[in-house]
Write an enzyme that holds these catalytic residues in place. Structure first.
Site, PDB file in Angstrom:
ATOM      1  N   SER A 305       6.715  50.786  95.330  1.00  0.00           N
ATOM      2  CA  SER A 305       7.387  49.497  95.450  1.00  0.00           C
ATOM      3  C   SER A 305       6.448  48.369  95.856  1.00  0.00           C
ATOM      4  CB  SER A 305       8.509  49.585  96.494  1.00  0.00           C
ATOM      5  OG  SER A 305       9.493  50.497  96.099  1.00  0.00           O
ATOM      6  N   HIS A 381      15.731  49.573 100.174  1.00  0.00           N
ATOM      7  CA  HIS A 381      15.511  51.023 100.148  1.00  0.00           C
ATOM      8  C   HIS A 381      15.840  51.682 101.486  1.00  0.00           C
ATOM      9  CE1 HIS A 381      13.981  51.301  96.115  1.00  0.00           C
ATOM     10  NE2 HIS A 381      13.130  50.325  96.333  1.00  0.00           N
TER      11      HIS A 381
END
Length: 443
Positions: A305, A381
């Site tokens: 990410s 997340h």
């Protein structure tokens, strides 16, 4: 999907026959009059036809006329404060179903009914999403319109409930118009054309998207997955063409199955007008189930990410002369970031690596917006139950990667045995689960 819109279109066409002749002939009829008619119309066919007229009229507006329309919604379709107070007092005096119902209807803005009726039109859902996209660009300068956005978002959360969404795998059998939209909507790692898309739909890749029946061939959100051996740490290597086209090793085993990890390396929201309506948490969890079913050998599920807020936060910290995060030597070394060429200089990279890695770990774990992480991707997340697993030095050396996060990427790991526990701890107490490897960076 097309059957749904065709069915709505047939109702709208039938309803046009019931419209008053003056409505069909008066080209100067105001959008305000149409909206008021729509709110009072009771028949399904006629209501659908008027909704279609409203959508067409709105789509013909200029930017200034759209602002005028939103001000119309504010002035003529907002709840009436005196009615709310009167109904609240009545409910306080006598808490029965009748006073409750009266209070409920008094609080609900009339524009919610209007939006629900507009949604009956062919492409009505798409028009409302477009309407909210435009509205979001106006809120900074027109804060009084925030209530309109609240009402639209409230309705869209119901309309785009997980129960209405369908998950579909994207591959070369997917219609070309959808594939083109994936190239257009990719928001994390830009695709320059069909060659990039071909790599991302290869045998060692998977792509999944959510769709809604009211939006023909329009993905809401999609996720790209790489099937790899071990944890991936560099997105350029992940997106590169394989070194060899061989699909089997020297023993004749299929190399395509020589992986144990699924890396979620890009999640892109496709509809700006659905901003703030979360699909990603459902998407990741369902994709994990799909992948486990197809590939039982998968042991790890993790992301690779971006850290989009790191450099912005770092700049603000450097402007704080009293920040305890830096020594004077640190401040001098961080001036190297002013020239993007530092990433190509081995000596400068070696100098900056321990400093930037430490600061980025601090940013992800300690920098907050309220009780939640400042970084938006981290909030997403960690809120889904992931843990911070690893920071990757020079994980993204693209210009954008260097600009927003000094080339650093982070792995968020989804341990299926602990995601629910992590989610509850994060939501209720703000606790962040981290790996021992990441813990060392914080020390």
């Amino acid at each position: 999907m097309k059957k749904f819109s065709q069915w709505v279109s047939s109702i709208a066409e039938a309803g046009r026959e019931f419209l008053p002749l003056r409505n069909r002939q008066d080209k100067k009829q105001t959008l305000s009059a149409l909206c008021h008619q729509l709110c009072t119309s009771k028949g399904e066919a006629m209501g659908t036809a008027i909704a279609h007229e409203v959508v067409q009229a709105y789509q013909a507006l200029t930017d200034q006329e759209q602002l005028d329309f939103f001000n119309l919604l504010y002035k003529e379709f907002s709840p009436e404060p005196k009615d709310i107070l009167a109904c609240a007092e009545a409910f306080k005096q006598n808490t029965n179903m009748e006073t409750y119902r009266a209070l409920y209807h008094a609080v609900e803005a009339p524009r919610q009914r209007l939006f629900s009726r507009i949604n009956m039109a062919p492409n009505g859902t798409e028009a409302l999403i477009s309407m909210r996209t435009q509205l979001l660009t106006l809120l900074d300068q027109q804060p009084h319109l925030a209530g309109i956005d609240y009402d639209l978002k409230h309705l869209m959360i119901s309309w785009f409930n997980r129960g209405f969404l369908t998950l579909e795998q994207i591959n070369w059998r997917t219609p070309a118009q959808i594939l083109e939209k994936l190239i257009e909507y990719e928001a994390v790692h830009e695709m320059t054309g069909w060659d990039d898309l071909r790599r991302r739909l290869a045998e060692d890749r998977r792509c999944f998207a959510f769709f809604h029946p009211a939006l023909d061939d329009e993905p809401l959100i999609f996720v790209e997955v790489a099937l790899v051996k071990g944890m991936a740490g560099n997105v350029q290597a992940l997106l590169a063409e394989p070194d060899s086209v061989e699909t089997s090793d020297t023993n004749g085993n299929d190399k395509n199955n020589d992986f144990d990890t699924a890396i979620f390396y890009s999640i892109s929201n496709c509809q700006e007008g659905l901003k703030g309506i979360s699909f990603g948490n459902f998407l990741i969890k369902q994709v994990v189930l799909e992948l486990r079913s197809e590939f039982p050998q998968l042991k790890q599920f993790a992301t690779l990410s971006p850290i989009p807020g790191f450099r912005k936060w770092l700049k603000k910290e450097l402007e704080n002369a009293d920040s305890a995060l830096f020594s004077e030597e640190d401040r001098q070394n961080l001036q190297l970031l002013d020239a993007s060429s530092w990433v190509e200089d081995t000596a400068q990279c070696e100098l900056l690596q321990p400093l930037l890695t430490r600061l980025c770990a601090h940013y992800l774990f300690n920098a907050k917006r309220g009780q939640k992480p400042l970084d938006p991707v981290a909030r997403f997340h960690l809120g889904n139950g992931a843990r911070i697993a690893r920071l990757n030095w020079l994980g993204d050396t693209s210009p954008n990667g260097v600009k927003q996060s000094a080339g650093l990427l982070v792995n968020y790991a989804y341990d299926l045995k602990s995601v629910e526990e992590n989610h509850e701890a994060f939501v209720n107490a703000g606790q962040i689960d981290i790996s021992p490897e990441f813990q060392k960076l914080l020390k």
